[in-house]
Design a protein around this motif. Sequence first.
Motif, PDB file in Angstrom:
ATOM      1  N   LYS A 130       0.928  -1.274  -0.028  1.00 56.24           N
ATOM      2  CA  LYS A 130      -0.058   0.312   0.074  1.00 56.24           C
ATOM      3  C   LYS A 130       0.761   1.219  -0.179  1.00 56.24           C
ATOM      4  O   LYS A 130       1.850   1.379   0.793  1.00 56.24           O
TER       5      LYS A 130
ATOM      6  N   PRO B 171      16.180   2.090   0.922  1.00 54.86           N
ATOM      7  CA  PRO B 171      16.131   2.769   2.252  1.00 54.86           C
ATOM      8  C   PRO B 171      17.584   3.508   2.392  1.00 54.86           C
ATOM      9  O   PRO B 171      18.501   2.657   2.053  1.00 54.86           O
TER      10      PRO B 171
ATOM     11  N   THR C  18      19.669   3.758   5.040  1.00 56.73           N
ATOM     12  CA  THR C  18      19.914   3.241   6.320  1.00 56.73           C
ATOM     13  C   THR C  18      21.270   2.865   6.419  1.00 56.73           C
ATOM     14  O   THR C  18      21.876   2.030   5.501  1.00 56.73           O
TER      15      THR C  18
ATOM     16  N   THR D  61      22.870  -0.886   7.643  1.00 57.10           N
ATOM     17  CA  THR D  61      22.200  -2.066   7.560  1.00 57.10           C
ATOM     18  C   THR D  61      22.437  -2.443   6.072  1.00 57.10           C
ATOM     19  O   THR D  61      22.193  -1.905   5.228  1.00 57.10           O
TER      20      THR D  61
ATOM     21  N   MET E  77      18.112  -4.632   1.889  1.00 61.62           N
ATOM     22  CA  MET E  77      17.123  -5.805   1.884  1.00 61.62           C
ATOM     23  C   MET E  77      16.086  -5.704   0.703  1.00 61.62           C
ATOM     24  O   MET E  77      15.631  -4.528   0.520  1.00 61.62           O
TER      25      MET E  77
ATOM     26  N   ALA F  26      10.780  -8.119   1.007  1.00 61.05           N
ATOM     27  CA  ALA F  26      11.082  -8.752   2.469  1.00 61.05           C
ATOM     28  C   ALA F  26      10.563  -7.585   3.655  1.00 61.05           C
ATOM     29  O   ALA F  26       9.996  -8.226   4.426  1.00 61.05           O
ATOM     30  N   THR F  27      11.092  -6.493   3.441  1.00 63.69           N
ATOM     31  CA  THR F  27      10.472  -5.432   4.281  1.00 63.69           C
ATOM     32  C   THR F  27       9.199  -5.231   4.281  1.00 63.69           C
ATOM     33  O   THR F  27       8.641  -5.228   5.438  1.00 63.69           O
TER      34      THR F  27
ATOM     35  N   VAL G 184       7.611  -8.099   6.208  1.00 65.07           N
ATOM     36  CA  VAL G 184       7.569  -7.811   7.775  1.00 65.07           C
ATOM     37  C   VAL G 184       6.528  -6.962   8.272  1.00 65.07           C
ATOM     38  O   VAL G 184       5.952  -7.363   9.313  1.00 65.07           O
ATOM     39  N   GLY G 185       6.102  -5.871   7.470  1.00 67.47           N
ATOM     40  CA  GLY G 185       5.401  -4.772   7.616  1.00 67.47           C
ATOM     41  C   GLY G 185       3.783  -5.759   7.902  1.00 67.47           C
ATOM     42  O   GLY G 185       3.200  -5.355   8.758  1.00 67.47           O
TER      43      GLY G 185
ATOM     44  N   LEU H 215       3.456  -7.967  10.601  1.00 65.66           N
ATOM     45  CA  LEU H 215       3.254  -6.979  11.871  1.00 65.66           C
ATOM     46  C   LEU H 215       2.038  -6.448  11.995  1.00 65.66           C
ATOM     47  O   LEU H 215       1.447  -6.539  13.084  1.00 65.66           O
TER      48      LEU H 215
ATOM     49  N   LEU I 151       8.096 -13.230  15.606  1.00 68.18           N
ATOM     50  CA  LEU I 151       8.078 -11.823  15.337  1.00 68.18           C
ATOM     51  C   LEU I 151       8.139 -11.102  16.695  1.00 68.18           C
ATOM     52  O   LEU I 151       8.818 -10.005  16.817  1.00 68.18           O
TER      53      LEU I 151
ATOM     54  N   ILE J 171       8.064   1.499  14.376  1.00 65.99           N
ATOM     55  CA  ILE J 171       7.404   0.569  13.205  1.00 65.99           C
ATOM     56  C   ILE J 171       5.987   0.395  13.710  1.00 65.99           C
ATOM     57  O   ILE J 171       5.093   0.316  12.839  1.00 65.99           O
ATOM     58  N   LEU J 172       5.800   0.133  14.954  1.00 65.13           N
ATOM     59  CA  LEU J 172       4.430   0.038  15.719  1.00 65.13           C
ATOM     60  C   LEU J 172       3.246   1.150  15.151  1.00 65.13           C
ATOM     61  O   LEU J 172       2.280   0.995  14.765  1.00 65.13           O
TER      62      LEU J 172
ATOM     63  N   ALA K 286       3.527   1.204  10.956  1.00 64.55           N
ATOM     64  CA  ALA K 286       3.157  -0.276  10.038  1.00 64.55           C
ATOM     65  C   ALA K 286       1.785  -0.921  10.753  1.00 64.55           C
ATOM     66  O   ALA K 286       1.000  -1.304  10.104  1.00 64.55           O
TER      67      ALA K 286
ATOM     68  N   SER L 275      13.424   7.314   9.193  1.00 65.86           N
ATOM     69  CA  SER L 275      14.781   6.370   9.218  1.00 65.86           C
ATOM     70  C   SER L 275      14.357   5.225  10.334  1.00 65.86           C
ATOM     71  O   SER L 275      15.116   4.224  10.221  1.00 65.86           O
TER      72      SER L 275
ATOM     73  N   ASN M  71      12.620   2.501   8.762  1.00 61.83           N
ATOM     74  CA  ASN M  71      13.450   1.707   7.911  1.00 61.83           C
ATOM     75  C   ASN M  71      14.373   0.823   8.428  1.00 61.83           C
ATOM     76  O   ASN M  71      14.453  -0.464   8.121  1.00 61.83           O
ATOM     77  N   ARG M  72      14.993   1.356   9.611  1.00 66.10           N
ATOM     78  CA  ARG M  72      15.837   0.402  10.357  1.00 66.10           C
ATOM     79  C   ARG M  72      15.249  -0.782  10.892  1.00 66.10           C
ATOM     80  O   ARG M  72      15.554  -1.724  10.958  1.00 66.10           O
TER      81      ARG M  72
ATOM     82  N   ARG N   7      12.573  -2.179  10.093  1.00 65.72           N
ATOM     83  CA  ARG N   7      12.187  -3.039   8.926  1.00 65.72           C
ATOM     84  C   ARG N   7      13.014  -3.910   8.790  1.00 65.72           C
ATOM     85  O   ARG N   7      13.080  -5.157   8.573  1.00 65.72           O
ATOM     86  N   HIS N   8      14.225  -3.404   8.488  1.00 65.37           N
ATOM     87  CA  HIS N   8      15.463  -4.150   7.771  1.00 65.37           C
ATOM     88  C   HIS N   8      16.036  -5.183   9.198  1.00 65.37           C
ATOM     89  O   HIS N   8      16.311  -6.192   8.702  1.00 65.37           O
ATOM     90  N   ARG N   9      16.203  -4.464  10.227  1.00 66.26           N
ATOM     91  CA  ARG N   9      16.303  -5.446  11.332  1.00 66.26           C
ATOM     92  C   ARG N   9      15.526  -6.594  11.777  1.00 66.26           C
ATOM     93  O   ARG N   9      16.073  -7.637  11.786  1.00 66.26           O
ATOM     94  N   LEU N  10      14.257  -6.257  11.608  1.00 65.66           N
ATOM     95  CA  LEU N  10      13.159  -7.417  11.860  1.00 65.66           C
ATOM     96  C   LEU N  10      13.457  -8.410  10.578  1.00 65.66           C
ATOM     97  O   LEU N  10      13.199  -9.534  10.931  1.00 65.66           O
ATOM     98  N   ALA N  11      13.527  -7.760   9.263  1.00 66.73           N
ATOM     99  CA  ALA N  11      13.751  -9.002   8.133  1.00 66.73           C
ATOM    100  C   ALA N  11      15.214  -9.683   8.482  1.00 66.73           C
ATOM    101  O   ALA N  11      15.078 -11.134   8.512  1.00 66.73           O
ATOM    102  N   GLU N  12      16.087  -8.964   9.159  1.00 67.54           N
ATOM    103  CA  GLU N  12      17.412  -9.842   9.290  1.00 67.54           C
ATOM    104  C   GLU N  12      17.282 -10.750  10.366  1.00 67.54           C
ATOM    105  O   GLU N  12      17.627 -11.828  10.397  1.00 67.54           O
TER     106      GLU N  12
ATOM    107  N   LEU O 188      14.356 -12.258  11.462  1.00 72.17           N
ATOM    108  CA  LEU O 188      13.466 -13.377  11.040  1.00 72.17           C
ATOM    109  C   LEU O 188      14.263 -14.152   9.975  1.00 72.17           C
ATOM    110  O   LEU O 188      13.599 -14.843   9.593  1.00 72.17           O
TER     111      LEU O 188
ATOM    112  N   VAL P 190      14.189 -13.039   6.931  1.00 73.21           N
ATOM    113  CA  VAL P 190      13.022 -13.029   5.588  1.00 73.21           C
ATOM    114  C   VAL P 190      13.737 -12.240   4.508  1.00 73.21           C
ATOM    115  O   VAL P 190      14.559 -11.090   4.701  1.00 73.21           O
TER     116      VAL P 190
END
Lengths: 107, 186
Positions: free
Chosen positions: A6, A14, A16, A19, A22, A26-27, A30-31, A34, B105, B120-121, B124, B146, B149-150, B152-157, B159, B161
Motif C-alpha cells: 500500500k 532505504p 540506512t 544495515t 534488503m 522482504a521489508t 515484515v510490515g 506485523l 516476530l 514501526i508500531l 506499520a 529512518s 526503515n531501520r 524493517r530491515h532489522r526485523l527482516a534480518e 527473522l 526474511v
Amino acid sequence: MSKDTKGGASGRAPATAGTKRMPAAATDAVGRKLKESYGELLREPIPDKFMQLLQQLDEGARKAQGSEVAEDEEAAAGTLDMTTDEAAGSSSSSNTSKASSSSRNED
Amino acid sequence: MSPSPELKGELIKAMPNLRAFAISLCGNPDRADDLVQQTLVKAWTKIHTFEEGTNLRGWLFTILRNTYFTEFRKTRREVSDGDGEYSSRLSIQPSQQSHVDLQDLSAALSQIPDEQREAILLIAAEGFSYEEAAEISGCAVGTIKSRVNRARHRLAELLGVTSGDDFSSDQFGSSVLISGSAVTRG
C-alpha cells in the motif's frame, strides 16, 4: 503473486547506514506480518479492569472508595508534568541554582 | 471535570489500540496493563487539556509512550522478564496457524531498540501517518522515517526474511532454506 503493497515508500532504496540492503519485498513482508499479529491483539477482549477503572474515574468514586486509584492519580499528575515537558523538547529550564549560593566564608 | 460522553466513547474505542500498542512496546502483557491503566488515569486527569475535535488516539498514544519511556523502560530492564513471557503466551493459542511466525516476530520486536520498535508500531501496525507519528514521538518526520526503515530491515534480518514469500512458506524459521535455492517456485 498478489502484491498488496500500500502506497509508496516500498520501492525506494532505504537510506540506512549500517544495515544490509534488503529487498523491498522482504521489508514489506515484515510490515504485513506485523500488521497481522497486531490485528490479533486488537481483537482480544478488553480486560474488565480497564472498564472498571474508567467507571471509577467517571463516578468520581476515587476520592471516596478507591484510595488505590487516588494514589495512582496523584502519582500520574506528578509525572505527567515531567513527561509533557520532555515531549516539548526537553526544555532544560531546570535551573539548579543552588550551587552559586554557597558563600559561607563571609565572616 | 469529566470528559463529555462523546469523548468517553472515543476513549473506550481507543482502548484496544492502547492495549495492543502497550503490549507490543513492553513485550509483557502484565506490564502493558499497568501502562494502559496509568495512561487512562493520566488522560482522565488531563482531559481538559485535550482539544476536542483533534486526534484523541494520537493524544492518548503520546501519553502512553511518554509514560513508557520515562517510567517503564527502566524497570523493564531490571525485571528482565519481558520477552519470554509474552512469546510463550502467544504460542499457547493453538488455533493460530501462524503462531510460530508470531512468536518469532514478537521475539524479534523485543530485540530492536525501543525507538525503532515504537516507530514501526505506530506506522506499520497502527497506521499513523509519518507526521502523526513524529508528533507522538516528539521527533522529526525524517527521524521517524529512518527509524521505521531501520526497524524493517532489522526485523527482516532477525527473522531471516529475504523475500516477500518467506512468511507464507511453512518452513519459515529454517533460515538454511532461505539461503539455499530451494525456494524457487514454478
